[in-house]
Design an enzyme around this catalytic site. Structure first.
Site, PDB file in Angstrom:
ATOM      1  N   GLU A 134       0.804  -1.221   0.000  1.00  0.00           N
ATOM      2  CA  GLU A 134       0.000   0.000   0.000  1.00  0.00           C
ATOM      3  C   GLU A 134       0.845   1.283   0.000  1.00  0.00           C
ATOM      4  O   GLU A 134       0.771   2.097   0.935  1.00  0.00           O
ATOM      5  CB  GLU A 134      -0.959   0.004   1.183  1.00  0.00           C
ATOM      6  CG  GLU A 134      -1.949  -1.152   1.164  1.00  0.00           C
ATOM      7  CD  GLU A 134      -3.008  -1.070   2.251  1.00  0.00           C
ATOM      8  OE1 GLU A 134      -2.943  -0.142   3.085  1.00  0.00           O
ATOM      9  OE2 GLU A 134      -3.904  -1.928   2.274  1.00  0.00           O
ATOM     10  N   GLU A 136      -5.163  -8.671   0.971  1.00  0.00           N
ATOM     11  CA  GLU A 136      -5.837  -8.276   2.211  1.00  0.00           C
ATOM     12  C   GLU A 136      -7.308  -8.039   1.911  1.00  0.00           C
ATOM     13  O   GLU A 136      -7.650  -7.372   0.932  1.00  0.00           O
ATOM     14  CB  GLU A 136      -5.258  -6.977   2.804  1.00  0.00           C
ATOM     15  CG  GLU A 136      -3.877  -7.095   3.395  1.00  0.00           C
ATOM     16  CD  GLU A 136      -3.423  -5.790   4.045  1.00  0.00           C
ATOM     17  OE1 GLU A 136      -4.293  -4.981   4.457  1.00  0.00           O
ATOM     18  OE2 GLU A 136      -2.204  -5.572   4.129  1.00  0.00           O
TER      19      GLU A 136
END
Length: 459
Positions: free
Chosen positions: A172, A366
């Site tokens: 991320e 995720e």
């Protein structure tokens, strides 16, 4: 590979990878053991007012000492892949110098334990814990950090590459750049959009350099994990709303996907680099480094986004350059994070990726939700989380059925853990952790997930 549907049962393709994910600072603890030095999150957590109740990751889930028990938990659930991250300040305590053997020893032990239990290790090189000594030299605004990151990759694959087949460079990077350097709500807590765009490029450059280092070290699978959003217009018939979508989607998705998968930044995103005085960090030849081929794209997904055009507003400090675009509240159920829940947006995102970046395999690295869990005796009846996971897995199955190349699904998270700026106030785990005693308790969602893994599908 297409999934199967038998009556009411939904089956995933043979070989679909089921697993769970965590991150070093969120679970390990032991922040001063075996030569580890402070990360930017150690510093940020100790800055008054930055983290809920001043919580730190000093102990977290004490995974550093309890990893064998945690691996046994995973094995009992049938987890086949475990995605964890390596703590940069454990491996290179001064960020750029010699390797700390004691730090790598921990990951040696963890990897061996995973393999002994039949679990495939998936190592993430960077999940936000930059050594503070490197931030003191400019952090991700300093081009040198990208090269130091490649050195970290080389050291890690040299030690673990004989047993770790699958590697992720960054987790991320949008959060690292925009939450950390523009909005100031993540470490290192800076509020400077120019610094954020400098960080964007150096993170991507570091990714490309790390891919090269991992390949040179014999890595078999290399990936990048992005938090991506399907951005919807408030009014699909309004061209101004569509323009707002394009802008927000650019900052969240195309800014990262295009240089890696298409070889160049989108023109509108390059304009933002120039606007904020950060275009000078982009040098000739960088594009080719960043576009080093990856084996799959890691997709982290949590919530949908809806935007509209609105004069005089912008997307907020985490979205510099998005004047005229406004996020719209959605009439949807929400998690404990107040994040809307809409699995159909997840399906749309996977199809958008499949159509827009064809030939790119994906893995869900995720997906999960925080809820206000209550431990009663030996049980956490987290019905909402079961519903969240079930709905989002059905979205994955639908995308697979329509041609999306999704290779696996990793639930976030294995354990309740340190949730960054929210400290220990939010619980994402399928396993409950009592932070006072470190006792682990399987939630209903863990037992449900184990059944999903066992049947390779949903009933």
């Amino acid at each position: 590979m297409a999934p199967d549907q038998v009556g009411a049962a939904l089956r995933f393709p043979q070989g679909f990878r089921w697993g769970a994910a965590t991150a070093a600072y969120q679970i390990e603890g032991a922040v001063q053991e075996d030569g580890r030095t402070p990360s930017i999150w150690d510093t940020f957590a100790r800055t008054p007012g930055k983290v809920f109740h001043g919580h730190t990751g000093d102990v977290a889930c004490d995974h550093y000492h309890r990893y064998r028990d945690d691996v046994a938990l995973m094995a009992g659930l049938g987890v086949g892949t475990y995605r964890f991250s390596l703590a940069w300040p454990r491996i290179k305590p001064d960020g750029s110098g010699p390797v700390n053997g004691r730090g790598l020893d921990f990951y040696d032990r963890l990897v061996d334990e995973l393999l002994a239990k039949g679990i495939s290790p998936m190592a993430t090189l960077y999940h936000w814990d930059l050594p503070q000594v490197l931030e003191d030299r400019g952090g991700w605004t300093n081009r040198d950090t990208a090269y130091y990151f490649a050195d970290l990759a080389a050291a890690a694959v040299a030690r673990l590459g004989d047993r770790v087949a699958t590697w992720t460079t960054l987790n991320e990077p949008w959060c690292s750049a925009f939450l950390g350097y523009a909005a100031g709500v993540h470490a290192p807590g800076r509020e400077d959009p120019t610094a954020a765009f400098q960080a964007v490029h150096h993170l991507l450059l570091g990714h490309g350099l790390a891919v090269r280092a991992l390949r040179d070290g014999g890595a078999r699978e290399v990936s990048l994990t992005l938090n991506l959003a399907r951005v919807r217009p408030d009014d699909p018939a309004d061209p101004h709303d569509l323009a707002a979508v394009h802008l927000i989607e650019g900052l969240h998705n195309r800014l990262w996907l295009d240089p890696v998968l298409r070889g160049a930044y989108p023109a509108d995103m390059l304009a933002l680099f120039r606007r904020f005085g950060a275009d000078h960090v982009i040098r000739p030849g960088d594009d080719a480094i960043i576009a080093a081929p990856i084996d799959f794209l890691g997709v982290n997904y949590y919530q949908p986004a809806r935007v509209r055009a609105a004069l005089g507003v912008d997307g907020g400090p985490a979205n510099p350059g998005t004047e005229g675009a406004e996020y719209v509240a959605q009439d949807l159920p929400v998690t404990a994070m107040d994040w809307p829940v809409d699995p159909s947006s997840f399906y749309e995102l996977l199809m958008w990726l499949s159509d827009g970046y064809p030939g790119t395999p994906m893995m869900i690295t995720e997906n999960g939700a925080a809820y206000d869990d209550v431990l009663v005796g030996d049980r956490v009846a987290d019905t909402d989380r079961v519903g969240f996971l079930d709905g989002h897995l059905r979205a994955v199955h639908q995308a697979l059925a329509e041609g999306a190349d999704v290779r696996g699904y990793l639930a976030w998270s294995l354990l309740d853990n340190y949730e960054w700026g929210y400290g220990y106030g939010k619980r994402f785990g399928i396993v409950h952790v009592d932070y006072d005693t470190q006792r682990r308790t399987l939630k209903d969602s863990a037992r449900w997930y184990a059944a999903v893994i066992g049947r390779n599908g949903l009933d």
